[in-house]
Design a protein around this motif. Sequence first.
Motif, mmCIF file in Angstrom:
data_model
loop_
_atom_site.group_PDB
_atom_site.id
_atom_site.type_symbol
_atom_site.label_atom_id
_atom_site.label_comp_id
_atom_site.label_asym_id
_atom_site.label_seq_id
_atom_site.Cartn_x
_atom_site.Cartn_y
_atom_site.Cartn_z
ATOM 1 N N ILE A 255 -27.634 -0.249 -15.602
ATOM 2 C CA ILE A 255 -27.476 -1.677 -15.306
ATOM 3 C C ILE A 255 -26.527 -2.373 -16.289
ATOM 4 C CG2 ILE A 255 -28.683 -3.899 -15.285
ATOM 5 C CD1 ILE A 255 -28.968 -2.272 -12.725
ATOM 6 N N PRO A 256 -26.585 -2.103 -17.602
ATOM 7 C CA PRO A 256 -25.631 -2.767 -18.505
ATOM 8 C C PRO A 256 -24.176 -2.532 -18.118
ATOM 9 C CG PRO A 256 -27.393 -1.762 -19.769
ATOM 10 C CD PRO A 256 -27.569 -1.291 -18.362
ATOM 11 N N THR A 257 -23.845 -1.305 -17.727
ATOM 12 C CA THR A 257 -22.470 -1.009 -17.323
ATOM 13 C C THR A 257 -22.131 -1.651 -15.994
ATOM 14 O OG1 THR A 257 -22.510 1.097 -18.507
ATOM 15 C CG2 THR A 257 -20.830 0.842 -16.808
ATOM 16 N N LEU A 258 -23.050 -1.560 -15.020
ATOM 17 C CA LEU A 258 -22.800 -2.129 -13.701
ATOM 18 C C LEU A 258 -22.657 -3.648 -13.744
ATOM 19 C CD1 LEU A 258 -25.286 0.012 -11.575
ATOM 20 C CD2 LEU A 258 -22.794 0.173 -11.592
ATOM 21 N N SER A 259 -23.292 -4.292 -14.707
ATOM 22 C CA SER A 259 -23.283 -5.754 -14.741
ATOM 23 C C SER A 259 -22.177 -6.333 -15.607
ATOM 24 C CB SER A 259 -24.637 -6.274 -15.242
ATOM 25 O OG SER A 259 -24.910 -5.779 -16.536
ATOM 26 N N THR A 260 -21.717 -5.607 -16.622
ATOM 27 C CA THR A 260 -20.783 -6.204 -17.585
ATOM 28 C C THR A 260 -19.480 -5.438 -17.775
ATOM 29 O OG1 THR A 260 -21.796 -5.025 -19.454
ATOM 30 C CG2 THR A 260 -22.715 -7.176 -18.882
ATOM 31 N N SER A 261 -19.360 -4.227 -17.252
ATOM 32 C CA SER A 261 -18.136 -3.465 -17.500
ATOM 33 C C SER A 261 -16.956 -4.076 -16.764
ATOM 34 C CB SER A 261 -18.320 -2.010 -17.064
ATOM 35 O OG SER A 261 -17.109 -1.286 -17.249
ATOM 36 N N ALA A 262 -15.792 -4.071 -17.411
ATOM 37 C CA ALA A 262 -14.567 -4.556 -16.791
ATOM 38 C C ALA A 262 -13.777 -3.423 -16.147
ATOM 39 C CB ALA A 262 -13.697 -5.251 -17.835
ATOM 40 N N SER A 263 -14.250 -2.187 -16.264
ATOM 41 C CA SER A 263 -13.538 -1.021 -15.743
ATOM 42 C C SER A 263 -14.179 -0.541 -14.450
ATOM 43 C CB SER A 263 -13.548 0.108 -16.782
ATOM 44 O OG SER A 263 -13.140 1.330 -16.214
ATOM 45 N N LYS A 264 -13.396 -0.461 -13.381
ATOM 46 C CA LYS A 264 -13.922 0.038 -12.099
ATOM 47 C C LYS A 264 -14.324 1.510 -12.205
ATOM 48 C CE LYS A 264 -11.595 -3.169 -8.956
ATOM 49 N NZ LYS A 264 -10.694 -3.309 -7.798
ATOM 50 N N ALA A 265 -13.594 2.283 -12.997
ATOM 51 C CA ALA A 265 -13.930 3.693 -13.163
ATOM 52 C C ALA A 265 -15.314 3.848 -13.785
ATOM 53 C CB ALA A 265 -12.874 4.385 -14.019
ATOM 54 N N ARG A 266 -15.601 3.057 -14.820
ATOM 55 C CA ARG A 266 -16.918 3.122 -15.464
ATOM 56 C C ARG A 266 -18.004 2.650 -14.511
ATOM 57 N NH1 ARG A 266 -17.381 0.509 -21.156
ATOM 58 N NH2 ARG A 266 -19.356 1.658 -20.992
ATOM 59 N N ILE A 267 -17.690 1.655 -13.692
ATOM 60 C CA ILE A 267 -18.663 1.168 -12.716
ATOM 61 C C ILE A 267 -19.000 2.266 -11.715
ATOM 62 C CG2 ILE A 267 -18.953 -0.419 -10.764
ATOM 63 C CD1 ILE A 267 -17.495 -2.530 -12.396
ATOM 64 N N VAL A 268 -17.983 2.991 -11.248
ATOM 65 C CA VAL A 268 -18.226 4.068 -10.279
ATOM 66 C C VAL A 268 -19.070 5.172 -10.908
ATOM 67 C CG1 VAL A 268 -17.122 5.886 -8.925
ATOM 68 C CG2 VAL A 268 -16.163 3.571 -8.923
ATOM 69 N N VAL A 269 -18.753 5.539 -12.154
ATOM 70 C CA VAL A 269 -19.543 6.574 -12.832
ATOM 71 C C VAL A 269 -20.987 6.126 -12.988
ATOM 72 C CG1 VAL A 269 -19.852 7.809 -15.009
ATOM 73 C CG2 VAL A 269 -17.561 7.562 -14.036
ATOM 74 N N ALA A 270 -21.193 4.859 -13.395
ATOM 75 C CA ALA A 270 -22.556 4.340 -13.521
ATOM 76 C C ALA A 270 -23.245 4.296 -12.175
ATOM 77 C CB ALA A 270 -22.520 2.945 -14.149
ATOM 78 N N GLY A 271 -22.486 3.975 -11.112
ATOM 79 C CA GLY A 271 -23.062 3.976 -9.769
ATOM 80 C C GLY A 271 -23.537 5.355 -9.345
ATOM 81 N N VAL A 272 -22.769 6.387 -9.723
ATOM 82 C CA VAL A 272 -23.176 7.765 -9.412
ATOM 83 C C VAL A 272 -24.483 8.105 -10.131
ATOM 84 C CG1 VAL A 272 -22.556 10.186 -9.695
ATOM 85 C CG2 VAL A 272 -20.827 8.542 -8.938
ATOM 86 N N TRP A 273 -24.568 7.741 -11.407
ATOM 87 C CA TRP A 273 -25.798 8.035 -12.154
ATOM 88 C C TRP A 273 -26.992 7.269 -11.599
ATOM 89 C CZ3 TRP A 273 -26.812 11.938 -15.155
ATOM 90 C CH2 TRP A 273 -25.776 12.595 -15.825
ATOM 91 N N LEU A 274 -26.780 6.002 -11.240
ATOM 92 C CA LEU A 274 -27.879 5.221 -10.667
ATOM 93 C C LEU A 274 -28.328 5.818 -9.340
ATOM 94 C CD1 LEU A 274 -29.725 2.733 -10.754
ATOM 95 C CD2 LEU A 274 -27.925 1.453 -9.573
ATOM 96 N N ALA A 275 -27.371 6.181 -8.493
ATOM 97 C CA ALA A 275 -27.717 6.782 -7.206
ATOM 98 C C ALA A 275 -28.474 8.094 -7.402
ATOM 99 C CB ALA A 275 -26.447 7.018 -6.383
ATOM 100 N N ALA A 276 -28.001 8.929 -8.345
ATOM 101 C CA ALA A 276 -28.681 10.196 -8.608
ATOM 102 C C ALA A 276 -30.101 9.956 -9.103
ATOM 103 C CB ALA A 276 -27.886 11.001 -9.638
ATOM 104 N N GLY A 277 -30.281 8.956 -9.964
ATOM 105 C CA GLY A 277 -31.619 8.653 -10.464
ATOM 106 C C GLY A 277 -32.543 8.164 -9.372
ATOM 107 N N MET A 278 -32.034 7.293 -8.485
ATOM 108 C CA MET A 278 -32.861 6.775 -7.404
ATOM 109 C C MET A 278 -33.240 7.883 -6.416
ATOM 110 S SD MET A 278 -33.446 3.707 -8.144
ATOM 111 C CE MET A 278 -32.838 2.386 -9.208
ATOM 112 N N LEU A 279 -32.300 8.772 -6.114
ATOM 113 C CA LEU A 279 -32.613 9.885 -5.206
ATOM 114 C C LEU A 279 -33.621 10.840 -5.845
ATOM 115 C CD1 LEU A 279 -29.142 10.774 -3.627
ATOM 116 C CD2 LEU A 279 -30.857 9.149 -2.858
ATOM 117 N N THR A 280 -33.457 11.108 -7.135
ATOM 118 C CA THR A 280 -34.423 11.961 -7.834
ATOM 119 C C THR A 280 -35.805 11.327 -7.821
ATOM 120 O OG1 THR A 280 -32.647 12.760 -9.285
ATOM 121 C CG2 THR A 280 -34.916 13.141 -9.998
ATOM 122 N N GLY A 281 -35.853 9.997 -8.022
ATOM 123 C CA GLY A 281 -37.129 9.296 -7.952
ATOM 124 C C GLY A 281 -37.764 9.409 -6.580
#
Length: 560
Positions: A106-132
């Motif tokens: 969430i910190p990266t998704l909410s405050t990062s200015a880099s789209k690349a970092r947002i996409v990477v954080a989105g992948v990790w969030l999606a992986a975590g939600m699917l694992t859950g």
Amino acid sequence: MVSIWHDATMAFAVGFPPLLQSLLFWIFASLVVHVCQRLVEHTAFSVDPSSRRISASQAALCIGCIVWALDVVGLFMYAELAHHVLELVPALSGLLIMAVSARLTIPTLSTSASKARIVVAGVWLAAGMLTGHFAITWGHVQSFSQVNVLAIMASMATAVALAACTAIRHRSAKLSMLTPRYRAQTWEDKVLCGAAILVLHWMLVNTFALHLGDPSGESDGIALLVTVLAFAIAVALEQMSNMRSDAGRQQLLRRGLSMMRSSATAQNAQRDMQLSLIADHLHRLLHPENLALHFQPIVDFQQRGVQFEALLRMTDTTLGAINPETFLLVCELQGKTPEVDRMILRNALDSAKAWQAQGLNDTTISVNVAPITLLDDRFAPWLREELALRGLPPRTLKLEMTEHAIIALGTEMVAAIHTLSAMGVVVWMDDFGAGYSSLGMLADLPIAGIKCDRLFVRKLPQDSRRQMLLRHISALAGEFGLSVVVEGVETVEELQTLAAIGLHCIQGYVFSKPIPAAHVPDWHHTHMQPQRAALQALLRPAGSTPFSALPPAIAPAPGL
């Protein structure tokens, strides 16, 4: 390809949920998207690091809980799973995994200015939600060896797209305050996300071969369904309420800190978003080359020479023109004030040194600094070294501080000013009269002068009360041996009124606008004396020279 399609047709054993259940889940999912967006926005609009950490932690916990509740509620849509009881350990494991994955991203998704970092954080969030999700449905799985590859690939792609695209749209909504081509996220977007979550949930349920119940049987999980829904609603409402309280607390904090540097900028939601955007890009903005200085002349019509006040001007390719007061407030909230003040001082001293090479000797510059900078025991030795490094005498520099800061910090600030005065650097009280003046302390402050705020000049020629007030301030300053500068003088009428009162040292557009550092020598050599002479002519007794007699030489220097 044939194998994947065969696996898909074999594993899609759970049918798409009925219309009514799908519609209710769709509505619930859209509301969850709305709450998650509000939580992420609140984290993004926090500015100081402590508030960002607290907001991110609370938002992650809430998002993990309500997404978990949405996932659990979704299992009740499918008649094939009607008789399956949710097991405690897998369910709580899924909740923990979702909360942790949200906290990490969430910190990266909410405050990062880099789209690349947002996409990477989105992948990790999606992986975590699917694992859950897989942890929650652990007890429903008949065989982990029978995998629907098509379903799991489509699920991952959908989850990543939802997380990353929503975060990027959120960034676009913040930038819409500065860039008109962006638009804020609307309810149509949230409804579309809700529909995507409905399809995503159905694909996840069909990822592995499950133990299927009798579709015609009656479900005995109504109590669990109601409990999970109540839990999700309670968590969301509590966090939304806390969010409003925290927003009020942060606004009070910003107001308090903004008093340390006088600010006429209103506190509102738009400015809060600008603060957070500057905070997101602060690591990139905090470089000397980004801190451009313009210099506004200060002239005393009863003495020779001219002084200059350094004024910060900032323009960024992404954020556009940045209000200096807003930027400095972000630095205050981020704990970067001493760093930025020292950068500005270095730039100002470099300009003074460069002017010497072009014939501007004995030039005096004023720089506004924050109290935390002066209170640092290492500041005075550092400043002495910077002056010596450039071969500039201490009298070259004057430091300005708002009256709020000087008076509020009392004896500590007095001691710091004494230290600077001993090395030859004087301190002025800036924006005098704009805040909470304490005349009782004025006698004890080791300051060299005061700068009257531009509020005193507003409608001055027609306002006899302001004229009387300035007359008394001038007399009081004279008794204490303090110099007086009046800021914000824009018209000849204001200048003449001040001269009649007995105030001859002014700063304002009537004499000159702020000048880029590189243009100061040219202005000084070609424009300063004609402009000064023209204005002095207008300060003669009434009728001796009409206002229209101003010569062309008063035009600002090229580049202004």
